[in-house]
Design a protein around this motif. Sequence first.
Motif, short mmCIF file in Angstrom:
data_model
loop_
_atom_site.label_atom_id
_atom_site.label_comp_id
_atom_site.label_asym_id
_atom_site.label_seq_id
_atom_site.Cartn_x
_atom_site.Cartn_y
_atom_site.Cartn_z
N GLN A 36 -11.73 8.41 0.53
CA GLN A 36 -11.78 6.95 0.64
C GLN A 36 -12.69 6.29 -0.41
N LYS A 45 0.70 5.54 0.05
CA LYS A 45 -0.11 6.73 0.30
C LYS A 45 0.64 7.95 -0.23
N THR A 79 -4.65 12.92 0.40
CA THR A 79 -3.89 11.68 0.36
C THR A 79 -4.61 10.64 -0.49
N THR A 126 0.84 -1.19 0.00
CA THR A 126 0.00 0.00 0.00
C THR A 126 0.88 1.24 0.00
N THR A 128 -4.47 6.73 -2.16
CA THR A 128 -3.93 5.44 -1.77
C THR A 128 -3.93 4.49 -2.96
#
Length: 160
Positions: A83, A45, A129, A43, A131
């Motif tokens: 998100q 970011k 941010t 992952t 991801t």
Amino acid sequence: MKFFRLAVVLSFVLFLSGCDKNVVYKAHEDIDDGLWYIKDKPTFKVEITDTTQSYNVYYLLRNALQYPYYNLYLTRNFTGPDQKVISNTLEEVYISNETTGKPYGHGLGDLFDHKIPFLKNYRFPRSGTYTFVLSQSMRQNPLPFIISVGISVEKVPVKP
């Protein structure tokens, strides 16, 4: 003593010249023992502050020469600052020539590094941010001889 000072200064100059001011983010994650399991999902970011800028985003892959395939199927999950999923994409990348087996990328010994674009001239819609989650989607689990995976986000240079 003069030679030592000259070597230190020269090394420092080379180090600074190797830095690319267009790179916003660059990271990779080592794959334990070179065995990439489907459950392992590196992952990354990325903090984006300039939404007027265009960016190129790349996969960074390192594999050993013994990697048994010419390609690699990756699943990329890309989410925004809120998100919400921007994309969830299965993508095939080529790391060696299918016919000859000659590796693409740059090699040293039996290791080869690949920088493969997957977003070109992309403008992030808002600051924040983002991801990126990568996973291997090959039929073999674990997938051998993948040493590391990562991403690089780079500003597209403005042409004068």
